[in-house]
Design an enzyme around this catalytic site. Structure first.
Site, PDB file in Angstrom:
ATOM      1  N   GLN A 168      -5.297  -2.237   9.563  1.00  0.00           N
ATOM      2  CA  GLN A 168      -5.162  -3.051   8.883  1.00  0.00           C
ATOM      3  C   GLN A 168      -5.532  -4.731   9.546  1.00  0.00           C
ATOM      4  O   GLN A 168      -5.346  -4.981  10.706  1.00  0.00           O
ATOM      5  CB  GLN A 168      -2.970  -3.552   8.580  1.00  0.00           C
ATOM      6  CG  GLN A 168      -2.613  -4.662   7.921  1.00  0.00           C
ATOM      7  CD  GLN A 168      -3.059  -4.466   6.658  1.00  0.00           C
ATOM      8  OE1 GLN A 168      -2.969  -3.984   5.642  1.00  0.00           O
ATOM      9  NE2 GLN A 168      -3.858  -5.693   5.644  1.00  0.00           N
ATOM     10  N   ASP A 217     -11.828   1.532   3.118  1.00  0.00           N
ATOM     11  CA  ASP A 217     -11.841  -0.292   3.010  1.00  0.00           C
ATOM     12  C   ASP A 217     -13.068  -0.442   2.464  1.00  0.00           C
ATOM     13  O   ASP A 217     -13.589  -2.139   1.963  1.00  0.00           O
ATOM     14  CB  ASP A 217     -11.003  -0.984   3.752  1.00  0.00           C
ATOM     15  CG  ASP A 217     -10.149  -1.390   3.722  1.00  0.00           C
ATOM     16  OD1 ASP A 217      -9.405  -1.685   3.129  1.00  0.00           O
ATOM     17  OD2 ASP A 217      -9.926  -2.049   4.969  1.00  0.00           O
ATOM     18  N   LYS A 241       0.934  -1.216   0.274  1.00  0.00           N
ATOM     19  CA  LYS A 241       0.046  -0.075   0.065  1.00  0.00           C
ATOM     20  C   LYS A 241       1.103   1.085   0.946  1.00  0.00           C
ATOM     21  O   LYS A 241       0.383   2.468  -0.634  1.00  0.00           O
ATOM     22  CB  LYS A 241      -0.905   0.362   0.703  1.00  0.00           C
ATOM     23  CG  LYS A 241      -1.945  -1.167   1.176  1.00  0.00           C
ATOM     24  CD  LYS A 241      -2.853  -1.474   2.061  1.00  0.00           C
ATOM     25  CE  LYS A 241      -3.406  -2.767   1.983  1.00  0.00           C
ATOM     26  NZ  LYS A 241      -4.074  -3.142   3.211  1.00  0.00           N
TER      27      LYS A 241
END
Ligand code: NDP
Length: 280
Positions: free
Chosen positions: A93, A116, A49
């Site tokens: 995460q 997300d 990322k």
């Protein structure tokens, strides 16, 4: 004749398009990644990322905590990021350690910064047919389907796996493209009967080479989401060699869905930036 869907090259095209868009913004959208603990797979994903942000000249901040972090400390850090004007997207995460409730943590992210797409507001909007930020992997799968010109309207799409991350959001994306959608999971009684019906078969199970040739319809489009490490090699959830001999299109692992997921995260970051700018 089977053909491979080259996710890497499609992701490259998307990076080019996004780079032009970022250059036009004249500003630098910012991503914050919150990482708890030091799970090796998570470290790899986080690094990917960061690399993608660098490529597009987007700003990137990693906020790390030891796995013993308390929910209060973690939530207050997310609250700070929610308020930070230089941060447009926040990712926690996953997975987070067991003592933390991932639903509670994800719900504490500002839904407009939830790149997300896992916040209940964003999930609810997707189910209601009014999507805003959509989870990256299913969004990447649909982007592959669109860019390959695969017509899913009226076709039978079979998804194996019902996680919040992949299977569940994908149901709604494929429904919105007018597919007839079947979802299978570990309690499905006759998996082979279901998968053999799929004109489009998407597999997100997390078991190496789980789907074999005898479970796939002749001429199907097969999308393999799985990432499994076997003897230091990455393999998917589909037995590629066997299955590829009867499909019309198939994604490889690596180089299929994986690169699309990170590209879609960058797309979501720019979408989030635009949504926030319009609100100002
Ligand atoms: P989860 O473990 O959250 O979900 C797995 C799903 O598979 C569950 O719904 C489970 O059913 C189902 N399942 C397990 N065993 C069987 C079985 N024997 N028959 C039918 N269904 C079964 O995994 P994720 O969705 O998070 O990830 C799936 C895979 O995709 C992993 O390999 C992961 O690494 C990969 N992945 C790849 C990404 C990418 O960018 N390419 C991104 C995200 C994930 P039940 O619900 O009943 O338990």
């Amino acid at each position: 004749m089977t053909r491979m869907i080259d996710g890497k090259s499609i992701a490259e095209d998307i990076y080019k398009e996004l780079k032009e868009e970022v250059d036009r913004l004249g500003d630098k959208p910012g991503l914050a990644v919150v990482l708890v603990g030091d799970d090796p797979a998570s470290l790899v994903y986080v690094r990917n990322k960061e690399r993608a942000c660098k490529r597009l000249n987007l700003s990137y901040r990693l906020v790390r905590f030891p796995s013993s972090v308390s929910r209060e400390e973690l939530k207050s850090s997310i609250e700070e990021l929610n308020m930070d004007k230089s941060i447009n997207g926040i990712i926690v995460q996953l997975p987070v350690p067991e003592h933390l409730d991932s639903f509670e943590i994800i719900s504490s992210v500002d839904p407009l910064k939830d790149v997300d797409g896992l916040h209940p507001d964003n999930m609810g909007r997707l189910v209601s047919g009014r999507p805003r930020l959509i989870p990256c992997t299913p969004l990447g799968i649909v982007e592959l389907i669109k860019r390959e010109g695969i017509d899913v309207r009226g076709k039978r799409a079979v998804i194996v796996g019902r996680s919040n991350l992949v299977g569940k959001p994908l149901i709604h994306l494929l429904l919105s493209l007018d597919a007839t959608v079947t979802v299978c999971h570990s309690k499905t009684t006759d998996l082979k009967r279901e998968t053999s019906e799929g004109d489009i078969l998407v597999v997100a199970v997390g078991k190496p080479r789980f789907i074999t040739k005898d479970m796939v319809k002749d001429g199907a489009v097969v999308i393999d989401v799985g990432i499994n490490r076997v003897e230091n090699k990455l393999v998917g959830d589909v037995d590629f060699e066997g299955v590829a001999s009867i499909t019309s299109l198939i994604t490889p692992v690596p180089g299929g869905v994986g690169p699309m997921t990170v590209a879609m995260l960058m797309k979501n970051l720019i979408t989030a930036y635009n949504i926030q700018s319009n609100k100002k």
